[in-house]
Design a protein around this motif. Structure first.
Motif, PDB file in Angstrom:
ATOM      1  N   ILE A 214     -29.392  23.822   5.935  1.00  0.00           N
ATOM      2  CA  ILE A 214     -27.786  24.017   5.927  1.00  0.00           C
ATOM      3  C   ILE A 214     -26.977  22.685   6.153  1.00  0.00           C
ATOM      4  O   ILE A 214     -25.875  22.639   6.304  1.00  0.00           O
ATOM      5  CB  ILE A 214     -27.319  24.878   6.979  1.00  0.00           C
ATOM      6  CG1 ILE A 214     -27.982  24.567   8.377  1.00  0.00           C
ATOM      7  CG2 ILE A 214     -27.838  26.395   6.747  1.00  0.00           C
ATOM      8  CD1 ILE A 214     -27.112  25.311   9.472  1.00  0.00           C
ATOM      9  N   HIS A 217     -23.859  22.292   3.625  1.00  0.00           N
ATOM     10  CA  HIS A 217     -22.882  23.089   4.347  1.00  0.00           C
ATOM     11  C   HIS A 217     -22.011  22.570   5.422  1.00  0.00           C
ATOM     12  O   HIS A 217     -21.027  22.310   5.751  1.00  0.00           O
ATOM     13  CB  HIS A 217     -23.181  24.708   4.615  1.00  0.00           C
ATOM     14  CG  HIS A 217     -22.012  25.191   5.285  1.00  0.00           C
ATOM     15  ND1 HIS A 217     -21.112  25.455   4.628  1.00  0.00           N
ATOM     16  CD2 HIS A 217     -22.038  25.803   6.391  1.00  0.00           C
ATOM     17  CE1 HIS A 217     -20.320  26.327   5.359  1.00  0.00           C
ATOM     18  NE2 HIS A 217     -20.880  26.556   6.608  1.00  0.00           N
ATOM     19  N   ASP A 220     -19.953  19.447   4.347  1.00  0.00           N
ATOM     20  CA  ASP A 220     -19.112  19.645   3.178  1.00  0.00           C
ATOM     21  C   ASP A 220     -17.744  19.486   3.914  1.00  0.00           C
ATOM     22  O   ASP A 220     -17.227  20.166   4.866  1.00  0.00           O
ATOM     23  CB  ASP A 220     -19.358  20.755   2.762  1.00  0.00           C
ATOM     24  CG  ASP A 220     -18.167  21.207   1.698  1.00  0.00           C
ATOM     25  OD1 ASP A 220     -17.817  20.324   1.014  1.00  0.00           O
ATOM     26  OD2 ASP A 220     -18.079  22.515   1.326  1.00  0.00           O
TER      27      ASP A 220
END
Length: 245
Positions: A214, A217, A220
């Motif tokens: 992850i 993510h 981001d």
């Protein structure tokens, strides 16, 4: 430098060694391959205590099921003194891209990290052709000192890790009077300082298992999404303008 790493851990109490795994961390659908860890050290001396500590960490990481690569900084040119296609630079950057976590270990010299370690980090770009070779990767920091215990080098490494957009784990290792902590073969002696290295590597593996799937993510960013959208809108407008003319 030996070509084959002796993976024995005579100082470890097997009864208390627990293997980190995805199921225990509540991520049963995560990647199943071993965590990929790159290790960097900051000395070129034949009897280098930062290298000894790094190799000890590598043995422990292997015992925890990780796949490891220890980069040899010898013959890496000073940053910007040669083009980025130099073989040692290419090797370092490819290893960083391969990694999911990293270990940085430096001697403390004049209250800071060594040029050898900093040079390796300086060769790693924040971004290259849209790829970030360090962003989102976990990081463990360690240092060795010739005198009393100090934390100047690990504090600097933490700053660098943040700058490189890495997830630096809370635990760390600082080994004072390093010349007293290793035998003639370069193996670390048993004791609380050795146990702390085990703690740090265990934590690194756990954080890597937790974050590697992850990390994209987690890193981001709103500002970067906005910037990408604005660039795309300008590009689209240019295409439309060209087609209309």
């Amino acid at each position: 430098m030996p070509s084959e790493l002796d993976l024995s851990l005579p100082n470890v109490s097997e009864d208390h060694l627990e293997m980190p795994n995805s199921a225990k961390l509540g991520t049963p659908g995560a990647s199943r391959h071993p965590p990929r860890i790159l290790l960097l050290y900051g000395s070129l001396r034949e009897r280098s205590y930062s290298r000894f500590l790094t190799l000890e960490a590598e043995r422990i990481l292997r015992r925890f099921g990780a796949e490891t690569r220890a980069y040899d900084p010898r013959e890496l040119p000073m940053v910007d003194s040669v083009p980025a296609d130099h073989p040692k630079v290419v090797e370092l950057r490819e290893l960083s891209l391969w990694s999911e976590g990293q270990v940085w270990c430096s001697p403390e010299r004049h209250g800071a990290v060594t040029g050898v370690l900093k040079n390796q980090i300086d060769w790693l770009p924040l971004e290259s052709r849209g790829v970030r070779p360090t962003q989102g990767r976990t990081l463990a920091v360690m240092q060795v000192s010739g005198g009393s215990q100090s934390f100047n080098a690990v504090n600097t490494l933490r700053l660098l890790g943040r700058w490189m957009r890495m997830i630096t784990i809370p635990n760390q290792s600082s080994v004072p009077k390093a010349y007293e902590q290793f035998d003639e073969a370069g193996r670390m002696l048993p004791g609380p300082l050795y146990d702390r290295v085990v703690d740090v590597m265990e934590e690194l593996v756990k954080f890597t298992l937790l974050t590697r799937d992850i990390s994209g993510h987690m890193t981001d960013r709103y500002s970067e999404r906005k910037e990408r959208a604005e660039k795309k809108a300008k590009a689209d407008l240019a295409v439309l303008s060209g087609a209309a003319s």
